[in-house]
Design an enzyme around this catalytic site. Structure first.
Site, mmCIF file in Angstrom:
data_model
loop_
_atom_site.group_PDB
_atom_site.id
_atom_site.type_symbol
_atom_site.label_atom_id
_atom_site.label_comp_id
_atom_site.label_asym_id
_atom_site.label_seq_id
_atom_site.Cartn_x
_atom_site.Cartn_y
_atom_site.Cartn_z
ATOM 1 N N ARG A 141 -49.526 21.236 -1.284
ATOM 2 C CA ARG A 141 -48.175 21.052 -1.798
ATOM 3 C C ARG A 141 -48.119 21.582 -3.227
ATOM 4 O O ARG A 141 -49.098 21.508 -3.968
ATOM 5 C CB ARG A 141 -47.782 19.573 -1.777
ATOM 6 N N LYS A 164 -49.205 12.958 -1.706
ATOM 7 C CA LYS A 164 -47.949 12.329 -1.321
ATOM 8 C C LYS A 164 -48.164 10.916 -0.818
ATOM 9 O O LYS A 164 -47.323 10.042 -1.011
ATOM 10 C CB LYS A 164 -47.279 13.194 -0.235
ATOM 11 N N HIS A 237 -42.181 26.261 -0.379
ATOM 12 C CA HIS A 237 -42.836 25.343 0.559
ATOM 13 C C HIS A 237 -43.184 26.041 1.868
ATOM 14 O O HIS A 237 -44.067 25.591 2.604
ATOM 15 C CB HIS A 237 -41.924 24.139 0.828
ATOM 16 N N ARG A 240 -46.765 26.789 2.670
ATOM 17 C CA ARG A 240 -47.546 25.727 3.327
ATOM 18 C C ARG A 240 -47.393 25.810 4.850
ATOM 19 O O ARG A 240 -48.365 25.676 5.594
ATOM 20 C CB ARG A 240 -47.080 24.368 2.797
ATOM 21 N N HIS A 271 -51.866 15.110 5.687
ATOM 22 C CA HIS A 271 -50.836 14.373 6.420
ATOM 23 C C HIS A 271 -51.328 12.980 6.797
ATOM 24 O O HIS A 271 -52.514 12.785 7.091
ATOM 25 C CB HIS A 271 -50.438 15.137 7.690
ATOM 26 N N TYR A 280 -44.996 21.331 11.073
ATOM 27 C CA TYR A 280 -45.276 22.525 10.286
ATOM 28 C C TYR A 280 -45.501 23.757 11.154
ATOM 29 O O TYR A 280 -45.600 24.859 10.638
ATOM 30 C CB TYR A 280 -46.512 22.295 9.403
#
Length: 304
Positions: A141, A164, A237, A240, A271, A280
């Site tokens: 990220r 995150k 993003h 990613r 994740h 994704y």
């Protein structure tokens, strides 16, 4: 008064564990706009006036809903704060934004454009070239990249501490990625800053998230990846997403191998659940050929 209200609201969000970076930027913009009109409380008409200044329908709705949540919190204490209707600017279509899967040439063009940034000879162009290349090569990220410290680069790879979901993880690096980081560190050492951030600008500090996004958009437009302001196009993003998809493309299309690969990819991306990784993945010609081949093999097995 609104500035004080915002400070309390942001502090609450941080204590609840939210980064609240983008929302804070938007709310600061709204409060400055409202206070220029001498507003002491949130006014629904003023919210709509400010929200309509955004260049796209999606951004206008996002502005509205961000301030609406702020107004809801303030109204619980003081009814003089007005709560704008959530649908005042229409309803957002419930459609998933299709990520852009970058080609190798597009990533190379983006990094080359970054290397041409001004001032020439400063660390700024090299830092941006390294930042975009690092995200593309690791799928991390952008917030994780900007939070990296010098001590996070180890012999085994990069330690991601600011995640995150508040979990640390180790990212092994390809030899070419490590070489690029080593070359960047040579230039960084010449800067002589006491800041411990890995990625620093010419000022000697890690660049702000909003500054990175603004520079990415400028560079993407300069090489034809995006149109003008307010027009949709690839975002940072998506690098990613690209990492996840290209990683899966390289995997041997065997059911057990793919299953193990997805589990490893989920861990690498940081994740919380493997199902988050599926979000994704995006169909590409290579993946579709692999799916077709797997389906054909399954069909042939059933026939025989």
């Amino acid at each position: 008064m609104l500035s004080q209200d915002l400070a309390r609201y942001v502090e609450l969000q941080h204590k609840l564990g939210f980064r609240f970076r983008v929302q804070n930027t938007l709310l600061k913009s709204f409060v400055a706009f409202a206070e220029r009109h001498d507003d002491r409380h949130v006014q629904a008409a003023r919210v709509l006036e400010w929200a309509r200044l955004a260049p796209s329908p999606q951004q206008r709705r996002n502005r509205l809903l961000t301030v609406r949540r702020f107004a809801l919190a303030l109204s619980a204490e003081d009814r003089r704060h007005e709560i704008p209707p959530a649908d005042a600017l229409g309803h957002s279509p419930l459609e998933r934004r299709i990520p852009h899967i970058y080609s190798a040439d597009e990533i190379a063009a983006l990094m080359q454009a970054a290397a041409r940034l001004k001032p020439t000879g400063s660390i700024r162009p090299l830092m941006y070239e390294t930042l975009f290349g690092l995200i593309a090569a690791t799928g991390m990220r952008i917030s994780e990249a900007l939070s990296l410290q010098l001590d996070d680069l180890t012999a085994d790879g990069l330690i991601i501490r600011q995640t995150k979901f508040h979990k640390s993880r180790l990212l092994p690096l390809h030899a070419t990625t490590r070489d690029a980081l080593d070359q960047y560190l040579v230039a960084r050492r010449r800067l002589g800053t006491l800041n411990s951030a890995l990625l620093v600008s010419a000022a000697g500090a890690s660049p702000a998230y909003s500054t990175v996004i603004a520079n990415f958009l400028q560079l993407a437009r300069s090489i034809g990846l995006r149109g003008g302001p307010g027009q949709p196009g690839p975002c940072i993003h998506d690098l990613r997403h690209t990492f996840a998809v290209r990683s899966l493309e390289q995997c041997r299309h065997d059911r057990d191998v793919v299953g193990r690969h997805i589990a490893a990819l989920s861990t690498y991306l940081g994740h919380a659940h493997v199902t988050d990784t599926y979000w994704y993945l995006q169909a590409t010609p290579i993946l579709m050929r692999q799916i077709a081949a797997a389906g054909e093999a399954l069909h042939q097995g059933a026939v025989s």
